[in-house]
Design a protein around this motif. Structure first.
Motif, mmCIF file in Angstrom:
data_model
loop_
_atom_site.group_PDB
_atom_site.id
_atom_site.type_symbol
_atom_site.label_atom_id
_atom_site.label_comp_id
_atom_site.label_asym_id
_atom_site.label_seq_id
_atom_site.Cartn_x
_atom_site.Cartn_y
_atom_site.Cartn_z
ATOM 1 N N LEU A 159 0.827 -1.195 0.000
ATOM 2 C CA LEU A 159 0.000 0.000 0.000
ATOM 3 C C LEU A 159 0.866 1.252 0.000
ATOM 4 O O LEU A 159 1.964 1.258 0.548
ATOM 5 N N HIS A 160 0.358 2.326 -0.589
ATOM 6 C CA HIS A 160 1.010 3.629 -0.466
ATOM 7 C C HIS A 160 -0.032 4.723 -0.680
ATOM 8 O O HIS A 160 -1.133 4.473 -1.197
ATOM 9 N N THR A 161 0.293 5.931 -0.257
ATOM 10 C CA THR A 161 -0.601 7.058 -0.479
ATOM 11 C C THR A 161 -0.780 7.273 -1.982
ATOM 12 O O THR A 161 0.163 7.107 -2.756
ATOM 13 N N LEU A 177 -8.646 12.917 -9.647
ATOM 14 C CA LEU A 177 -9.093 12.718 -8.277
ATOM 15 C C LEU A 177 -8.241 13.557 -7.328
ATOM 16 O O LEU A 177 -7.099 13.883 -7.639
ATOM 17 N N PRO A 178 -8.767 13.905 -6.159
ATOM 18 C CA PRO A 178 -7.937 14.574 -5.139
ATOM 19 C C PRO A 178 -6.806 13.653 -4.693
ATOM 20 O O PRO A 178 -6.926 12.425 -4.736
ATOM 21 N N ILE A 179 -5.706 14.251 -4.243
ATOM 22 C CA ILE A 179 -4.550 13.453 -3.807
ATOM 23 C C ILE A 179 -4.752 13.044 -2.353
ATOM 24 O O ILE A 179 -4.183 13.615 -1.421
ATOM 25 N N LYS A 180 -5.585 12.057 -2.136
ATOM 26 C CA LYS A 180 -5.797 11.513 -0.797
ATOM 27 C C LYS A 180 -6.336 10.098 -0.928
ATOM 28 O O LYS A 180 -6.911 9.727 -1.964
ATOM 29 N N GLY A 181 -6.132 9.326 0.106
ATOM 30 C CA GLY A 181 -6.532 7.927 0.085
ATOM 31 C C GLY A 181 -5.330 7.015 -0.018
ATOM 32 O O GLY A 181 -4.245 7.420 -0.432
ATOM 33 N N VAL A 182 -5.526 5.764 0.386
ATOM 34 C CA VAL A 182 -4.454 4.760 0.361
ATOM 35 C C VAL A 182 -4.680 3.841 -0.831
ATOM 36 O O VAL A 182 -5.748 3.241 -0.982
ATOM 37 N N ASP A 231 -6.717 9.306 4.845
ATOM 38 C CA ASP A 231 -6.336 10.235 3.781
ATOM 39 C C ASP A 231 -4.923 9.978 3.277
ATOM 40 O O ASP A 231 -4.588 10.308 2.141
ATOM 41 N N LYS A 232 -4.076 9.403 4.132
ATOM 42 C CA LYS A 232 -2.698 9.122 3.746
ATOM 43 C C LYS A 232 -2.231 7.833 4.407
ATOM 44 O O LYS A 232 -2.914 7.285 5.288
ATOM 45 N N LEU A 233 -1.070 7.369 4.017
ATOM 46 C CA LEU A 233 -0.571 6.088 4.499
ATOM 47 C C LEU A 233 -0.374 6.077 6.003
ATOM 48 O O LEU A 233 -0.619 5.058 6.657
ATOM 49 N N ALA A 234 0.060 7.198 6.579
ATOM 50 C CA ALA A 234 0.279 7.260 8.029
ATOM 51 C C ALA A 234 -1.014 6.988 8.791
ATOM 52 O O ALA A 234 -0.986 6.383 9.877
#
Length: 277
Positions: free
Chosen positions: A172-174, A185-190, A219-222
């Motif tokens: 997985l990555h952001t 698409l917006p830059i968010k999600g895994v 929203d991000k990998l973290a």
């Protein structure tokens, strides 16, 4: 061959061969302006600053610019100042969720930045790369009307995926800027680069975009990593996701966490060493 140096009659490397047309006697070259700039930072042991407005520009000829509302006065001024150029830069795409979203629009003619004309890509690239994190005054013409807007230059590295998480054989990555731009698409999600055993068993495919894990937003990998840390081996968790091909159909599946057979690890790219420790 692509990547080979292009050498002039004096033996100077002036470009890199980027490609060619097999049905014509033509090639396409990458100028060395950005390459030589990057080399200076690399030699100094520094990161290479890269700026972006998260906007795609197209070089557009004057006859089309007039249809978009370019004023005759500005056209005359640009033709006189840049006699070798045949057009100007026009906004064709704006990244959803970016600072430019709602500020710039497709069809906007870029007329200047910080009061200086920006008629071509080299000038635009130089300004953005040298002003990462700074607010710039952007001037455009929209339907014959001149608009001045303030936009902060985004660090391109900050929206480019440079770490990934492995667990249950999944990778997985952001969501990266490049994939987000490609699918608008917006830059968010895994992003699920590989479903592996955990997601594959639940029927979650490759290229799924996870928006929530165990009922909490990712929203991000973290965000995903923090939620995963609280789940034990054998625990079950819900995954809310869409696929990039059909981003409007939200799906919900249940996965079983496996910490026994597949080791978990998180890797972050080390640009200096060139590896993923």
């Amino acid at each position: 061959s692509s990547g080979s140096p292009v050498i002039d009659v004096d033996g100077r490397v002036v470009a890199l061969n980027a490609g060619g047309a097999t049905d014509a006697a033509s090639s396409f070259y990458l100028p060395l302006t950005a390459v030589t700039r990057a080399l200076k930072f690399i030699k100094a042991g520094q990161s290479v600053p890269r700026g972006t407005l998260e906007t795609v520009f197209h070089y557009t000829p004057y006859d089309e610019l007039r249809r978009l509302g370019l004023s005759t006065g500005l056209e005359a001024t640009m033709r006189k100042s840049y006699p070798k150029l045949t057009g100007m830069l026009v906004v064709s795409e704006v990244q959803p969720g970016s600072a430019a979203d709602g500020v710039l629009a497709p069809g906007d003619i870029l007329t200047g930045i910080q009061g200086h004309p920006v008629p071509e890509f080299f000038a635009l690239e130089e300004i953005l790369d040298d002003n990462v994190g700074r607010a710039l005054s952007i001037e455009v013409q929209r339907g014959g009307q001149t608009l001045v807007r303030s936009l902060t230059v985004t660090d391109l590295h900050s929206i480019t995926a440079d770490e990934f998480l492995e667990f249950g054989e999944a990778v997985l990555h952001t969501l990266s800027y490049q994939q987000a731009r490609h699918f608008n698409l917006p830059i968010k999600g895994v992003y699920v680069a590989n479903p592996g055993f955990v997601f594959g068993s639940a029927g979650i495919p490759r290229a799924a975009l996870i928006s929530a894990f165990n009922g909490r937003p990712t929203d991000k990998l973290a965000d995903f990593d923090a939620i995963l840390a609280g789940l034990a081996d054998g625990a079950r968790a819900t995954v809310r996701y869409v696929t990039l091909e059909d981003p409007h159909s939200v799906q919900l599946k249940v996965v079983r966490i496996d910490r026994n057979w597949f080791p978990a690890r998180k890797c972050h790219r080390d640009d200096k060493a060139g590896i993923w420790p």
